[in-house]
Structure formats: structure tokens, C-alpha cells
Write a protein that holds these residues in place. Sequence first.
Motif: not given
Length: 177
Positions: A117-121
Motif C-alpha cells: 500500500t505504501a509503495a502504491a501510494r
Amino acid sequence: MADASPRNDAGASGPAVRLRVPTDEDAFVWHRLFDDPEVMEFVGGWSGERSTYEELTARQRRHDAELGFCMWTLLDPEGEPIGFAGAMPWPREWGPTGEIEIGWRLARSAWGHGYATAAARATLERVREAGVRSVVAMIDIRNERSMAVARRLGMERAEMFTSPSTGVTAYCYRLTL
């Protein structure tokens, strides 16, 4: 391209991940990280030959240079590669042709820590800066973990597509940036 520090929708920091343009060495790293049937369950079931990753990392370097985004190597807080995340033009003649797809693939040991999720954001921030106005995520209809990431990003499930070569059905999630 410089590393990105992801923020969630409320502006708080997620896990301290970094994204960097893949290197030649990352072909070997990705091959090792993804040589796991659980990791590859929803993307063909096997990791592929090392040459597949050599070609993939080279293509991602070209995408970054030409488009300003790619599938970047995902680094954990200690700076160790744990997978990839990023965006690229949808590469097939079926599905959301002509659109930009975001995606992520992490080593099994990196699951459950919020890294995807952090990388996708961070990916969404970068593609927005590159002028992309909307993205899709093609997710195997059995892949609950990736669907949860898409929902956390605010993506909405739209149409379904079935691969003509494998018969696998995927949901197409969409997000306007």
C-alpha cells in the motif's frame, strides 16, 4: 529518479519504503525474490527464467527515462529490495489497452507489513507528477490481498477481463488522479 516517501490519504507516513529505478543486478534479485509459488500464484504460478527479469528490468529503465515512471525496485526501511511496485502502459492487446496500469509484487517475507500500500501510494504520487490522469490495476479475481490494496488506494472495481491465452479472469480497478 529520486526516492519517494509514501504518505497515506490522511497525510501520515506509511512504512518507510523507497522506490528506485531497477538496476541490472535487480534482475537477479527479482528472480530470487519471486522464486516462490505463493508469490507467483496469481501471476502465472512460476517465477520465469532469469532472462525474463533481465528484459523486464531493462524495459523498466526505458519506461522511466521515456515516461517518468516504471515498475521500480521496492526497498524496505533498511534499504533491502523486497519486490517491485510502480506503473507501466498495459502491455497486452486485450484488457485496458492504452491505459496505465499500477502494480506491485513483493517477496513472501514482506507481506503483511503495509509495504504494498505504501509503495502504491508513492506510485500514484509519481504518475500524477508525470501527468497521468487515471490508472488501472488488473487483479486476478482470486487475489484478495491485492484487491484490498486497490481498495485502500480508493480504486473502484470496474469491468472484468479474461485472458485469451490463459483463461484467467481479472478485475480491472480504476482510479482518476
